[in-house]
Design a protein around this motif. Sequence first.
Motif, PDB file in Angstrom:
ATOM      1  N   ARG A   1       0.961  -1.206   0.347  1.00 25.27           N
ATOM      2  CA  ARG A   1      -0.006  -0.016   0.243  1.00 25.27           C
ATOM      3  C   ARG A   1       0.918   1.571  -0.022  1.00 25.27           C
ATOM      4  O   ARG A   1       0.683   2.404  -0.879  1.00 25.27           O
ATOM      5  CB  ARG A   1      -0.858  -0.092   1.185  1.00 25.27           C
ATOM      6  CG  ARG A   1      -1.857   1.731   1.494  1.00 25.27           C
ATOM      7  CD  ARG A   1      -2.419   1.667   2.295  1.00 25.27           C
ATOM      8  NE  ARG A   1      -3.301   0.614   3.255  1.00 25.27           N
ATOM      9  CZ  ARG A   1      -3.865   0.744   3.704  1.00 25.27           C
ATOM     10  NH1 ARG A   1      -4.707   1.480   3.639  1.00 25.27           N
ATOM     11  NH2 ARG A   1      -3.676   0.268   5.384  1.00 25.27           N
ATOM     12  N   GLY A   2       1.770   1.586   0.408  1.00 21.77           N
ATOM     13  CA  GLY A   2       3.073   2.415   0.786  1.00 21.77           C
ATOM     14  C   GLY A   2       3.671   2.686  -0.119  1.00 21.77           C
ATOM     15  O   GLY A   2       3.561   3.740  -0.940  1.00 21.77           O
ATOM     16  N   ILE A   3       4.014   1.703  -1.152  1.00 20.97           N
ATOM     17  CA  ILE A   3       4.665   1.737  -2.329  1.00 20.97           C
ATOM     18  C   ILE A   3       3.921   1.995  -3.514  1.00 20.97           C
ATOM     19  O   ILE A   3       3.870   3.461  -4.247  1.00 20.97           O
ATOM     20  CB  ILE A   3       4.980   0.244  -3.319  1.00 20.97           C
ATOM     21  CG1 ILE A   3       6.533  -0.203  -2.348  1.00 20.97           C
ATOM     22  CG2 ILE A   3       5.803  -0.042  -4.389  1.00 20.97           C
ATOM     23  CD1 ILE A   3       6.766  -1.465  -2.397  1.00 20.97           C
ATOM     24  N   VAL A   4       2.390   1.187  -3.680  1.00 21.91           N
ATOM     25  CA  VAL A   4       1.626   1.955  -4.278  1.00 21.91           C
ATOM     26  C   VAL A   4       0.449   3.960  -3.825  1.00 21.91           C
ATOM     27  O   VAL A   4       0.943   4.704  -5.369  1.00 21.91           O
ATOM     28  CB  VAL A   4       0.477   1.043  -4.621  1.00 21.91           C
ATOM     29  CG1 VAL A   4      -0.973   1.732  -5.214  1.00 21.91           C
ATOM     30  CG2 VAL A   4       0.586   0.314  -4.784  1.00 21.91           C
ATOM     31  N   ALA A   5       1.094   3.871  -2.878  1.00 25.43           N
ATOM     32  CA  ALA A   5       0.671   5.471  -2.687  1.00 25.43           C
ATOM     33  C   ALA A   5       1.778   7.098  -3.289  1.00 25.43           C
ATOM     34  O   ALA A   5       0.912   7.801  -3.405  1.00 25.43           O
ATOM     35  CB  ALA A   5       0.061   5.738  -1.781  1.00 25.43           C
ATOM     36  N   LYS A   6       2.981   5.836  -2.802  1.00 22.51           N
ATOM     37  CA  LYS A   6       3.832   6.940  -3.053  1.00 22.51           C
ATOM     38  C   LYS A   6       4.295   7.148  -4.645  1.00 22.51           C
ATOM     39  O   LYS A   6       3.697   8.152  -5.719  1.00 22.51           O
ATOM     40  CB  LYS A   6       5.084   6.637  -2.502  1.00 22.51           C
ATOM     41  CG  LYS A   6       6.155   7.147  -2.937  1.00 22.51           C
ATOM     42  CD  LYS A   6       6.102   8.082  -2.096  1.00 22.51           C
ATOM     43  CE  LYS A   6       7.812   9.493  -2.497  1.00 22.51           C
ATOM     44  NZ  LYS A   6       7.794  11.100  -2.089  1.00 22.51           N
TER      45      LYS A   6
ATOM     46  N   ALA B   1     -11.876  11.197 -12.486  1.00 23.11           N
ATOM     47  CA  ALA B   1     -11.059  12.261 -12.020  1.00 23.11           C
ATOM     48  C   ALA B   1     -10.897  12.311 -10.368  1.00 23.11           C
ATOM     49  O   ALA B   1     -10.176  13.503 -10.285  1.00 23.11           O
ATOM     50  CB  ALA B   1     -12.896  13.211 -11.540  1.00 23.11           C
ATOM     51  N   ASP B   2     -11.221  11.438  -9.819  1.00 24.19           N
ATOM     52  CA  ASP B   2      -9.980  10.701  -9.058  1.00 24.19           C
ATOM     53  C   ASP B   2      -9.027   9.527  -9.351  1.00 24.19           C
ATOM     54  O   ASP B   2      -9.684   8.358  -9.699  1.00 24.19           O
ATOM     55  CB  ASP B   2     -11.362   9.945  -7.455  1.00 24.19           C
ATOM     56  CG  ASP B   2     -10.403   9.585  -6.256  1.00 24.19           C
ATOM     57  OD1 ASP B   2      -9.701   9.928  -6.128  1.00 24.19           O
ATOM     58  OD2 ASP B   2     -11.390   9.103  -5.366  1.00 24.19           O
ATOM     59  N   LEU B   3      -8.002   9.319  -8.858  1.00 19.99           N
ATOM     60  CA  LEU B   3      -7.577   8.561  -9.035  1.00 19.99           C
ATOM     61  C   LEU B   3      -6.772   7.221  -8.144  1.00 19.99           C
ATOM     62  O   LEU B   3      -6.920   6.147  -8.179  1.00 19.99           O
ATOM     63  CB  LEU B   3      -5.421   8.872  -8.647  1.00 19.99           C
ATOM     64  CG  LEU B   3      -5.469   9.436 -10.083  1.00 19.99           C
ATOM     65  CD1 LEU B   3      -3.575  10.019  -9.895  1.00 19.99           C
ATOM     66  CD2 LEU B   3      -5.235   8.751 -10.873  1.00 19.99           C
ATOM     67  N   GLY B   4      -7.945   7.600  -7.570  1.00 20.09           N
ATOM     68  CA  GLY B   4      -8.093   5.996  -5.939  1.00 20.09           C
ATOM     69  C   GLY B   4      -8.467   5.022  -6.240  1.00 20.09           C
ATOM     70  O   GLY B   4      -8.192   4.303  -5.750  1.00 20.09           O
ATOM     71  N   PRO B   5     -10.258   4.864  -7.065  1.00 21.11           N
ATOM     72  CA  PRO B   5     -10.222   3.650  -8.016  1.00 21.11           C
ATOM     73  C   PRO B   5      -8.334   2.656  -8.479  1.00 21.11           C
ATOM     74  O   PRO B   5      -8.303   1.865  -8.824  1.00 21.11           O
ATOM     75  CB  PRO B   5     -11.353   3.838  -8.516  1.00 21.11           C
ATOM     76  CG  PRO B   5     -11.831   5.125  -8.391  1.00 21.11           C
ATOM     77  CD  PRO B   5     -10.425   6.134  -7.950  1.00 21.11           C
ATOM     78  N   ALA B   6      -8.025   3.406  -9.740  1.00 19.15           N
ATOM     79  CA  ALA B   6      -6.910   3.175  -9.749  1.00 19.15           C
ATOM     80  C   ALA B   6      -6.133   2.851  -8.987  1.00 19.15           C
ATOM     81  O   ALA B   6      -4.998   1.697  -8.899  1.00 19.15           O
ATOM     82  CB  ALA B   6      -6.441   3.588 -10.997  1.00 19.15           C
ATOM     83  N   GLU B   7      -5.882   3.345  -8.506  1.00 18.25           N
ATOM     84  CA  GLU B   7      -4.967   2.773  -7.036  1.00 18.25           C
ATOM     85  C   GLU B   7      -5.110   1.721  -6.097  1.00 18.25           C
ATOM     86  O   GLU B   7      -4.646   0.692  -6.126  1.00 18.25           O
ATOM     87  CB  GLU B   7      -4.441   4.283  -6.358  1.00 18.25           C
ATOM     88  CG  GLU B   7      -3.572   3.881  -4.880  1.00 18.25           C
ATOM     89  CD  GLU B   7      -3.079   5.360  -4.041  1.00 18.25           C
ATOM     90  OE1 GLU B   7      -2.347   4.844  -2.638  1.00 18.25           O
ATOM     91  OE2 GLU B   7      -3.716   6.913  -4.276  1.00 18.25           O
ATOM     92  N   GLU B   8      -6.561   1.707  -6.149  1.00 16.60           N
ATOM     93  CA  GLU B   8      -6.581  -0.111  -5.063  1.00 16.60           C
ATOM     94  C   GLU B   8      -6.796  -0.867  -6.738  1.00 16.60           C
ATOM     95  O   GLU B   8      -6.393  -1.464  -5.596  1.00 16.60           O
ATOM     96  CB  GLU B   8      -8.316   0.856  -4.816  1.00 16.60           C
ATOM     97  CG  GLU B   8      -9.397  -0.644  -4.653  1.00 16.60           C
ATOM     98  CD  GLU B   8      -8.402  -0.514  -2.268  1.00 16.60           C
ATOM     99  OE1 GLU B   8      -8.785  -1.882  -2.324  1.00 16.60           O
ATOM    100  OE2 GLU B   8      -7.933   0.000  -2.188  1.00 16.60           O
ATOM    101  N   ARG B   9      -7.089  -0.637  -7.593  1.00 14.21           N
ATOM    102  CA  ARG B   9      -7.252  -1.944  -8.501  1.00 14.21           C
ATOM    103  C   ARG B   9      -5.556  -2.291  -8.285  1.00 14.21           C
ATOM    104  O   ARG B   9      -5.362  -3.293  -8.150  1.00 14.21           O
ATOM    105  CB  ARG B   9      -7.102  -1.781  -9.922  1.00 14.21           C
ATOM    106  CG  ARG B   9      -8.334  -0.906  -9.829  1.00 14.21           C
ATOM    107  CD  ARG B   9      -9.419  -1.250 -11.397  1.00 14.21           C
ATOM    108  NE  ARG B   9      -9.115  -0.023 -11.976  1.00 14.21           N
ATOM    109  CZ  ARG B   9     -10.256   1.304 -11.970  1.00 14.21           C
ATOM    110  NH1 ARG B   9     -10.926   0.942 -11.438  1.00 14.21           N
ATOM    111  NH2 ARG B   9      -9.010   2.469 -12.778  1.00 14.21           N
TER     112      ARG B   9
END
Length: 127
Positions: A18-23, A41-49
Amino acid sequence: MSDAPTFYDEIGGFETIRGIVAKFYEGVAHDVVLRPMYPEADLGPAEERFLLFLVQYWGGPTTYSEQRGHPRLRMRHAPFAVDLDARDRWLGHFRAALDNAALTPEQDKQFWDYVTHAANFMVNTTD
């Protein structure tokens, strides 16, 4: 089934990835070439995938496949022109993310080798 620890376990599991992906996504969010490849609009869904994909790839829970099926990475990226510049930017953000993680040199190399191979595989245009 083996009781040997997976790479996922060895690097610290979900929280490490999670830390790697968030960075990584911190860099993508401000990248003029890569950001347009994320139409939400929000990168959140791509980050979660991406998080769930990497968790599964490295031996953690199979949530990604349960929710999305086979990864089909090349097919899912086909709508976007991924050239050498995009690849290099993607890898630059990932390098920064790995440099921010507390991995051993061997773990870093294993992770880096995989993402480098994957990034090269996603290149689909020379334009």
